[in-house]
Motif scaffolding. Structure first.
Motif, PDB file in Angstrom:
ATOM      1  N   GLY A   1      56.018  53.507  45.520  1.00 20.75           N
ATOM      2  CA  GLY A   1      56.285  52.080  45.361  1.00 20.75           C
ATOM      3  C   GLY A   1      56.126  51.276  46.628  1.00 20.75           C
ATOM      4  N   LEU A   2      55.997  51.978  47.781  1.00 22.80           N
ATOM      5  CA  LEU A   2      55.786  51.276  49.050  1.00 22.80           C
ATOM      6  C   LEU A   2      54.345  50.774  49.114  1.00 22.80           C
ATOM      7  CD1 LEU A   2      56.629  50.491  51.976  1.00 22.80           C
ATOM      8  CD2 LEU A   2      55.822  52.773  52.667  1.00 22.80           C
ATOM      9  N   VAL A   3      54.167  49.465  49.325  1.00 24.79           N
ATOM     10  CA  VAL A   3      52.828  48.871  49.399  1.00 24.79           C
ATOM     11  C   VAL A   3      52.782  47.883  50.558  1.00 24.79           C
ATOM     12  CG1 VAL A   3      51.027  47.577  48.181  1.00 24.79           C
ATOM     13  CG2 VAL A   3      52.568  49.077  46.891  1.00 24.79           C
ATOM     14  N   PHE A   4      51.698  47.960  51.343  1.00 29.69           N
ATOM     15  CA  PHE A   4      51.442  46.996  52.408  1.00 29.69           C
ATOM     16  C   PHE A   4      50.303  46.081  51.968  1.00 29.69           C
ATOM     17  CE2 PHE A   4      53.398  50.550  54.634  1.00 29.69           C
ATOM     18  CZ  PHE A   4      54.329  49.905  55.450  1.00 29.69           C
ATOM     19  N   HIS A   5      50.536  44.778  52.067  1.00 33.14           N
ATOM     20  CA  HIS A   5      49.538  43.765  51.716  1.00 33.14           C
ATOM     21  C   HIS A   5      49.189  42.991  52.975  1.00 33.14           C
ATOM     22  CE1 HIS A   5      52.314  44.412  48.353  1.00 33.14           C
ATOM     23  NE2 HIS A   5      51.307  44.176  47.535  1.00 33.14           N
ATOM     24  N   ALA A   6      47.915  42.815  53.249  1.00 38.89           N
ATOM     25  CA  ALA A   6      47.490  42.059  54.431  1.00 38.89           C
ATOM     26  C   ALA A   6      46.486  40.995  54.023  1.00 38.89           C
ATOM     27  CB  ALA A   6      46.889  42.993  55.477  1.00 38.89           C
ATOM     28  N   LEU A   7      46.605  39.823  54.630  1.00 43.23           N
ATOM     29  CA  LEU A   7      45.665  38.729  54.394  1.00 43.23           C
ATOM     30  C   LEU A   7      45.149  38.249  55.742  1.00 43.23           C
ATOM     31  CD1 LEU A   7      44.338  36.787  52.350  1.00 43.23           C
ATOM     32  CD2 LEU A   7      46.273  35.241  52.727  1.00 43.23           C
ATOM     33  N   ALA A   8      43.829  38.372  55.930  1.00 42.67           N
ATOM     34  CA  ALA A   8      43.209  38.002  57.205  1.00 42.67           C
ATOM     35  C   ALA A   8      42.427  36.705  57.061  1.00 42.67           C
ATOM     36  CB  ALA A   8      42.282  39.123  57.680  1.00 42.67           C
ATOM     37  N   SER A   9      42.527  35.869  58.095  1.00 39.38           N
ATOM     38  CA  SER A   9      41.749  34.634  58.159  1.00 39.38           C
ATOM     39  C   SER A   9      41.331  34.421  59.606  1.00 39.38           C
ATOM     40  CB  SER A   9      42.577  33.440  57.667  1.00 39.38           C
ATOM     41  OG  SER A   9      43.637  33.170  58.569  1.00 39.38           O
ATOM     42  N   GLU A  10      40.656  33.335  59.881  1.00 37.17           N
ATOM     43  CA  GLU A  10      40.206  33.088  61.247  1.00 37.17           C
ATOM     44  C   GLU A  10      41.371  32.802  62.191  1.00 37.17           C
ATOM     45  OE1 GLU A  10      37.635  29.737  61.247  1.00 37.17           O
ATOM     46  OE2 GLU A  10      39.180  28.317  60.547  1.00 37.17           O
ATOM     47  N   THR A  11      42.525  32.480  61.623  1.00 35.50           N
ATOM     48  CA  THR A  11      43.689  32.171  62.469  1.00 35.50           C
ATOM     49  C   THR A  11      44.609  33.365  62.682  1.00 35.50           C
ATOM     50  OG1 THR A  11      44.943  31.406  60.537  1.00 35.50           O
ATOM     51  CG2 THR A  11      43.674  29.752  61.759  1.00 35.50           C
ATOM     52  N   GLY A  12      44.303  34.499  62.043  1.00 30.23           N
ATOM     53  CA  GLY A  12      45.134  35.677  62.230  1.00 30.23           C
ATOM     54  C   GLY A  12      45.347  36.446  60.944  1.00 30.23           C
ATOM     55  N   THR A  13      46.205  37.456  61.007  1.00 33.55           N
ATOM     56  CA  THR A  13      46.452  38.336  59.866  1.00 33.55           C
ATOM     57  C   THR A  13      47.939  38.422  59.574  1.00 33.55           C
ATOM     58  OG1 THR A  13      44.502  39.669  60.410  1.00 33.55           O
ATOM     59  CG2 THR A  13      46.125  40.654  58.928  1.00 33.55           C
ATOM     60  N   GLU A  14      48.279  38.224  58.298  1.00 36.15           N
ATOM     61  CA  GLU A  14      49.660  38.312  57.835  1.00 36.15           C
ATOM     62  C   GLU A  14      49.814  39.601  57.043  1.00 36.15           C
ATOM     63  OE1 GLU A  14      52.672  36.038  54.674  1.00 36.15           O
ATOM     64  OE2 GLU A  14      50.598  35.353  54.957  1.00 36.15           O
ATOM     65  N   VAL A  15      50.911  40.326  57.265  1.00 37.19           N
ATOM     66  CA  VAL A  15      51.180  41.565  56.543  1.00 37.19           C
ATOM     67  C   VAL A  15      52.547  41.465  55.861  1.00 37.19           C
ATOM     68  CG1 VAL A  15      51.442  44.068  56.671  1.00 37.19           C
ATOM     69  CG2 VAL A  15      49.786  42.913  58.158  1.00 37.19           C
ATOM     70  N   ILE A  16      52.603  41.863  54.591  1.00 36.18           N
ATOM     71  CA  ILE A  16      53.863  41.899  53.841  1.00 36.18           C
ATOM     72  C   ILE A  16      54.083  43.314  53.335  1.00 36.18           C
ATOM     73  CG2 ILE A  16      55.051  41.120  51.750  1.00 36.18           C
ATOM     74  CD1 ILE A  16      53.775  38.415  52.088  1.00 36.18           C
ATOM     75  N   GLU A  17      55.280  43.832  53.568  1.00 37.52           N
ATOM     76  CA  GLU A  17      55.663  45.153  53.077  1.00 37.52           C
ATOM     77  C   GLU A  17      56.578  44.975  51.874  1.00 37.52           C
ATOM     78  OE1 GLU A  17      58.484  48.904  54.503  1.00 37.52           O
ATOM     79  OE2 GLU A  17      57.573  47.577  56.002  1.00 37.52           O
ATOM     80  N   ARG A  18      56.251  45.647  50.760  1.00 38.15           N
ATOM     81  CA  ARG A  18      57.071  45.555  49.558  1.00 38.15           C
ATOM     82  C   ARG A  18      57.340  46.949  48.996  1.00 38.15           C
ATOM     83  NH1 ARG A  18      57.153  40.787  46.660  1.00 38.15           N
ATOM     84  NH2 ARG A  18      58.749  41.902  45.476  1.00 38.15           N
TER      85      ARG A  18
END
Length: 414
Positions: A371-388
Motif C-alpha cells: 500500500g506504500l506508494v510514492f507519487h512525483a510530479l516534475a515541472s520546470e520549477t521543480g519536483t514535488e513528491v507525495i508519500e501515501r
C-alpha cells in the motif's frame, strides 16, 4: 408522486444477471418529476411476488412491475398482481387471436401455454408490444382510497423500453401534477467520508427541500444533490444554492461540480494551460495512462509515457540512475522523483508523473509495506513528491494511486 419498481425473475438474484431496466426507468421517471423511492427484486414465487405487490401498493403512488409476463410456469406477475389487488384475471379472446397470428406470421406453431399471455387483470388497459409476444398492462384508479398507477411491463430491455416510451409516458404525463427534478453531483478528493460529512452536514441540513446523498468511491467522495419543485428553474435554483455553499466550505477539495471524472478535469486544466503530460508508471501498470486516454481528445495534451515495471526499464526508458535504485530501492521517494523528471525530459512534456509502490498482496516489508506508494510530479520549477499508504486489495491500491497522481496534476495547474 413517488414510484416503486419491482424487477421479477429468480435469475436476478444470482451473481450472473443484473437488473438494468430499473436504471432506465428511473431516468425516464425523474425527467417527468417522479422520484423512485423503492426498488425491489423478487424471485419467481407467486406468494413472495404477491406480498411485494401489496407492500408496494401501500407505500408508492406508482408501481411498475418488470418481467414475468411470458408463457411459462414461472411467469407469475399477472396472477400475483391480480391477487394483490383483489381483481379477477380474464383471458382476452382478441389477444389470443393476435398471438396466433403473430406466431403464424413467423411460421411457428403456437403452443397452448402461450395463451396465458392473453390473461388481463379486470379493468386494465392492454399495452400492445410490437417487439414481443407479451403485452403490457396499465391500471389506474383507487386502491384502498388512494389513487394508484400500476404498470406491468415485459422484462427484455428492448421490449420494455419501446413499450414504456410508446405506451406509458404520455399516459403518465396526463396523470401527474407539474413537477420537475433537478440534480447536481459534486466530487471531492483528499477527504474521507466522515470528515466530509462533518463539514457539509451543517450546510445541507438547512436545505430540507434538497435530498443529499454521500457516497464513498475509490479515491473520491460523491455528493448527490436532488430537489423537486413545480418548475425546473425553481428546483435547479435550490440545488445550485446548496452546491455553491458546499463548494465555499470545501474549496479546492471539490474537483468536479457536474459529475465529471478526475481524468476529465485534468484534461480541462492541461488544455487551459496549454500544457502536456507524460507518465512513468510502475505499480499502477499503465492505469494512469489508460484513464487519461479514455477521454476523447486527450492526444492534445497527453504526450505518452512508459510502464516501467522492472528496474531495467526504469533505467532504460525513464533515465533513472542505476545507483539511485541500488541505494534507495525501486519503491522510494528518490526513484519516484527520478521517474517523473526522466519521463518529462524524454517526452518533452510540460509535466512528468512518476509513480512507484507496493500494490500487493505480496512484496511488502516492515519498512515498505503493501500500500506504500510514492507519487512525483516534475515541472520546470521543480519536483514535488507525495508519500501515501493505501489500504485494500491490489486493484483498490492501484486505483487510489492513480487518483492521487491525477489530483497532483490538477492542483498544480489550478
Amino acid at each position: 408522486m413517488n414510484a416503486e419498481i419491482i424487477a421479477i425473475g429468480s435469475e436476478l438474484l444470482t451473481p450472473f444477471r443484473q437488473d438494468t431496466n430499473s436504471l432506465y426507468l428511473t431516468d425516464k421517471l425523474n425527467q417527468i418529476g417522479v422520484q423512485v423511492v423503492f426498488k425491489t427484486i423478487v424471485g419467481d414465487s407467486r406468494e413472495r411476488l404477491t406480498q411485494a405487490a401489496s407492500v408496494a401498493l401501500a407505500r408508492a403512488e406508482i408501481v411498475i412491475f418488470m418481467g414475468g409476463l411470458g408463457p411459462t410456469e414461472d411467469d407469475l406477475t399477472r396472477e400475483a398482481v391480480a391477487e394483490a389487488l383483489g381483481l379477477e384475471l380474464r383471458r382476452d379472446p382478441a389477444l389470443v387471436t393476435w398471438l396466433e397470428r403473430r406466431f403464424a406470421a413467423h411460421g411457428w406453431k403456437m403452443t397452448a401455454n402461450n395463451a396465458k399471455q392473453a390473461d388481463v387483470i379486470a379493468g386494465a388497459t392492454v399495452l400492445p408490444n410490437a417487439n414481443g409476444s407479451a403485452p403490457g398492462q396499465w391500471i389506474s384508479g383507487k386502491y384502498e382510497g388512494q389513487e394508484k398507477i400500476i404498470m406491468l411491463l415485459p422484462g427484455p430491455p428492448h421490449e420494455l423500453k419501446a413499450l414504456f416510451e410508446e405506451q406509458c409516458l404520455d399516459r403518465l404525463r396526463t396523470k401527474l401534477p407539474p413537477q420537475f427534478i433537478a440534480a447536481r453531483e459534486l466530487k471531492i478528493a483528499g477527504l474521507g467520508e466522515s470528515h466530509c460529512d462533518a463539514r457539509v452536514a451543517p450546510i445541507y441540513k438547512r436545505f430540507s427541500d434538497v435530498e443529499t446523498t454521500i457516497l464513498a468511491g475509490a479515491g473520491e467522495i460523491q455528493l448527490h444533490l436532488r430537489s423537486r419543485a413545480a418548475s425546473l428553474e425553481a428546483a435547479q435554483k435550490r440545488v445550485d444554492q446548496l452546491a455553491e455553499q458546499i463548494e465555499e466550505e470545501l474549496g479546492d477539495l471539490v474537483f468536479s461540480d457536474n459529475g465529471d471524472s478526475m481524468e476529465q478535469i485534468v484534461g480541462y486544466y492541461l488544455q487551459m494551460r496549454s500544457a502536456t503530460l507524460a507518465v512513468a508508471e510502475s505499480c499502477t501498470g499503465g492505469l494512469i495512462g489508460q484513464r487519461i486516454t479514455s477521454v476523447s481528445g486527450s492526444s492534445r495534451y497527453f504526450a505518452g509515457g512508459a510502464i516501467v515495471y522492472s528496474n531495467q526499464l526504469k533505467i532504460a526508458l525513464a533515465g533513472v540512475p542505476k545507483e539511485l535504485i541500488e541505494e534507495h530501492g525501486a519503491v522510494s521517494r528518490e526513484v519516484s522523483a527520478a521517474l517523473a523528471e526522466g519521463i518529462r525530459k524524454r517526452c518533452g512534456a510540460t509535466l512528468g508523473l512518476g509513480v512507484t509502490g507496493v500494490a500487493g498482496p505480496t512484496g511488502g516489508t516492515r519498512e515498505k509495506p503493501v500500500g506504500l506508494v510514492f507519487h512525483a510530479l516534475a515541472s520546470e520549477t521543480g519536483t514535488e513528491v507525495i508519500e501515501r499508504n493505501f489500504h485494500g486489495d491490489r486493484k483498490r491500491i492501484c486505483w487510489f494511486a492513480s487518483q492521487q497522481a491525477l489530483d497532483m496534476v490538477r492542483r498544480k495547474l489550478m
